[in-house]
Design a protein around this motif. Structure first.
Motif, mmCIF file in Angstrom:
data_model
loop_
_atom_site.group_PDB
_atom_site.id
_atom_site.type_symbol
_atom_site.label_atom_id
_atom_site.label_comp_id
_atom_site.label_asym_id
_atom_site.label_seq_id
_atom_site.Cartn_x
_atom_site.Cartn_y
_atom_site.Cartn_z
ATOM 1 N N SER A 190 0.851 -1.181 0.000
ATOM 2 C CA SER A 190 0.000 0.000 0.000
ATOM 3 C C SER A 190 0.888 1.233 0.000
ATOM 4 O O SER A 190 2.108 1.147 0.215
ATOM 5 N N TRP A 191 0.271 2.396 -0.203
ATOM 6 C CA TRP A 191 1.024 3.648 -0.151
ATOM 7 C C TRP A 191 1.555 3.884 1.259
ATOM 8 O O TRP A 191 2.668 4.360 1.441
ATOM 9 N N LEU A 192 0.771 3.523 2.271
ATOM 10 C CA LEU A 192 1.250 3.666 3.649
ATOM 11 C C LEU A 192 2.492 2.816 3.894
ATOM 12 O O LEU A 192 3.422 3.239 4.571
ATOM 13 N N LEU A 193 2.505 1.617 3.331
ATOM 14 C CA LEU A 193 3.686 0.771 3.449
ATOM 15 C C LEU A 193 4.859 1.382 2.696
ATOM 16 O O LEU A 193 6.005 1.332 3.166
ATOM 17 N N ASP A 194 4.592 1.959 1.519
ATOM 18 C CA ASP A 194 5.656 2.630 0.760
ATOM 19 C C ASP A 194 6.314 3.713 1.603
ATOM 20 O O ASP A 194 7.552 3.812 1.682
ATOM 21 N N LEU A 195 5.498 4.554 2.228
ATOM 22 C CA LEU A 195 6.022 5.641 3.048
ATOM 23 C C LEU A 195 6.795 5.100 4.248
ATOM 24 O O LEU A 195 7.843 5.625 4.620
ATOM 25 N N THR A 196 6.275 4.023 4.844
ATOM 26 C CA THR A 196 6.936 3.412 6.003
ATOM 27 C C THR A 196 8.303 2.854 5.623
ATOM 28 O O THR A 196 9.299 3.075 6.322
ATOM 29 N N ALA A 197 8.340 2.122 4.505
ATOM 30 C CA ALA A 197 9.611 1.552 4.047
ATOM 31 C C ALA A 197 10.628 2.647 3.772
ATOM 32 O O ALA A 197 11.822 2.502 4.072
ATOM 33 N N GLU A 198 10.154 3.756 3.237
ATOM 34 C CA GLU A 198 11.064 4.851 2.894
ATOM 35 C C GLU A 198 11.713 5.455 4.131
ATOM 36 O O GLU A 198 12.934 5.637 4.180
ATOM 37 N N PHE A 199 10.911 5.762 5.172
ATOM 38 C CA PHE A 199 11.548 6.383 6.339
ATOM 39 C C PHE A 199 12.337 5.388 7.175
ATOM 40 O O PHE A 199 13.313 5.750 7.827
ATOM 41 N N GLN A 252 14.260 3.135 5.935
ATOM 42 C CA GLN A 252 15.578 3.048 5.305
ATOM 43 C C GLN A 252 16.550 4.060 5.912
ATOM 44 O O GLN A 252 17.756 3.832 5.967
ATOM 45 N N GLN A 253 16.001 5.179 6.387
ATOM 46 C CA GLN A 253 16.835 6.226 6.962
ATOM 47 C C GLN A 253 17.042 6.053 8.472
ATOM 48 O O GLN A 253 18.092 6.410 9.001
ATOM 49 N N ASP A 254 16.033 5.492 9.162
ATOM 50 C CA ASP A 254 16.107 5.411 10.619
ATOM 51 C C ASP A 254 15.149 4.327 11.108
ATOM 52 O O ASP A 254 13.930 4.445 10.970
ATOM 53 N N GLN A 255 15.713 3.259 11.684
ATOM 54 C CA GLN A 255 14.876 2.179 12.202
ATOM 55 C C GLN A 255 14.570 2.325 13.687
ATOM 56 O O GLN A 255 13.601 1.749 14.178
ATOM 57 N N THR A 256 15.377 3.082 14.401
ATOM 58 C CA THR A 256 15.181 3.192 15.847
ATOM 59 C C THR A 256 14.102 4.215 16.207
ATOM 60 O O THR A 256 13.393 4.052 17.195
ATOM 61 N N LEU A 257 14.026 5.295 15.429
ATOM 62 C CA LEU A 257 13.054 6.376 15.664
ATOM 63 C C LEU A 257 13.177 6.952 17.072
ATOM 64 O O LEU A 257 12.195 7.415 17.661
ATOM 65 N N GLU A 258 14.399 6.944 17.599
ATOM 66 C CA GLU A 258 14.608 7.387 18.976
ATOM 67 C C GLU A 258 14.284 8.865 19.171
ATOM 68 O O GLU A 258 13.917 9.283 20.277
ATOM 69 N N ALA A 259 14.406 9.665 18.113
ATOM 70 C CA ALA A 259 14.158 11.101 18.241
ATOM 71 C C ALA A 259 12.676 11.453 18.075
ATOM 72 O O ALA A 259 12.300 12.618 18.197
ATOM 73 N N ILE A 260 11.841 10.447 17.813
ATOM 74 C CA ILE A 260 10.418 10.686 17.573
ATOM 75 C C ILE A 260 9.618 10.428 18.837
ATOM 76 O O ILE A 260 9.715 9.354 19.436
ATOM 77 N N ALA A 261 8.824 11.401 19.254
ATOM 78 C CA ALA A 261 7.971 11.226 20.431
ATOM 79 C C ALA A 261 6.807 10.296 20.095
ATOM 80 O O ALA A 261 6.225 10.398 19.007
ATOM 81 N N PRO A 262 6.447 9.394 20.993
ATOM 82 C CA PRO A 262 5.345 8.450 20.746
ATOM 83 C C PRO A 262 3.991 9.110 20.949
ATOM 84 O O PRO A 262 3.170 8.700 21.784
ATOM 85 N N PHE A 263 3.728 10.156 20.188
ATOM 86 C CA PHE A 263 2.502 10.944 20.309
ATOM 87 C C PHE A 263 1.841 11.019 18.938
ATOM 88 O O PHE A 263 2.447 11.482 17.983
#
Length: 304
Positions: free
Chosen positions: A221-230, A232-243
């Protein structure tokens, strides 16, 4: 071909750009006048208007005014002001997120003044400028026909990506349900990829898995496309608030399911998870922790 567009947020501004690049003359107004001025300076066929009266004065009847304003007070104020400025036969299109029952009410209010109203659910986000917008429109056939030349510019193609769904209210109703489905899809992808990441002993690459799913998988899906794209750059997402905010349409969808008595558990739970991410579950969790301490003597984090 002339249209007035009111509200130049991320989506509204890009819609004005797509309309102007598609050959329409676009008059724009924004509560922050500088935004409209800068857009007019950057784009041909775009004219900034200092106020709604100036916009209406520059347009010939039957006028088409397209609103991209926040639901609630801002939209209500604009509708009231335009109702006093426009002439019989002119059209107001509300293309922003709105509760479909409000659109039904707006249509009746405008009809009493000889004005026409159309609701348009718009999907496409920041990618709509390049790819076109999915448009779900509701209104009388003659009103939709008058606005169709602009719809064809905004849509992915003249005959694709848009639909006259039915009478007034149907466009925003379909968009409301669309957003409810979106909530469920996002929640499922998020939970599934979190499970994969949590299986640490396998050492799996979440980015590689999401990229693989994009090709041939039934969950592509397009949502999966967007998910795969980001990822590739960052799998930990440590700088992202869980909000995760909720825009309102998920709430309306859940309320509609209650009114109809039609089960919608996935969309309902996805909405509840957004509330939880906003800290609205914190007190509940504290209460449960204290209950466990009370009956079982279990330790509580933060307990001294």
């Amino acid at each position: 071909m002339q249209i007035g567009l009111l509200g130049l947020g991320k989506m509204g501004a890009n819609m004005a750009r797509r309309l102007s690049r598609g050959g329409a003359n676009v008059l724009v107004w924004n509560r922050s006048a500088d935004v409209a001025t800068q857009l007019a300076q950057a784009e041909s066929n775009v004219t900034a208007c200092p106020d709604m009266a100036a916009m209406v004065a520059q347009m010939a009847s039957p006028r088409v005014l397209w609103l991209m304003l926040p639901a609630g007070a801002a939209t209500e104020a604009a509708m009231d002001q335009l109702a006093d400025l426009l002439a019989p036969g002119d059209v107001i299109v509300n293309g922003a997120n709105a509760f479909y029952k409000d659109s039904e009410r707006h249509a009746a209010e405008m009809a009493a003044k000889g004005l026409r109203f159309m609701d348009a659910g718009v999907s496409g986000g920041v990618w709509g400028l390049a790819n076109g917008y999915a448009l779900m429109v509701g209104g009388e056939a003659d009103t939709v026909a008058l606005v169709t030349p602009f719809i064809k510019i905004l849509a992915p193609g003249p005959a694709t990506g848009w639909l006259h769904c039915g009478p007034v209210g149907s466009g925003h109703f379909v968009k409301m349900v669309h957003n409810g489905i979106e909530y469920g899809m996002m929640q499922a992808l998020g939970e599934g990829l979190a499970l994969i990441k949590g299986k640490t002993e396998y050492g799996m690459d979440v980015a590689a898995i999401s990229e693989m799913w994009r090709h041939g998988s039934v969950v592509r899906s397009w949502l999966l496309d967007l998910t795969a794209e980001f990822l590739q750059q960052d799998q930990t997402l440590e700088a992202i608030a869980p909000f995760v905010p909720d825009s309102g349409e998920g709430r309306w969808t859940v309320l509609e399911s209650v009114e109809q008595g039609t089960p919608a558990p996935v969309m309902t739970l996805a909405l509840m998870m957004r509330f939880a991410s906003q800290g609205k579950h914190d007190y509940t969790d504290k209460l449960i922790a204290m209950m466990r301490k009370g009956f079982g003597g279990h330790g509580v984090k933060g307990d001294v």
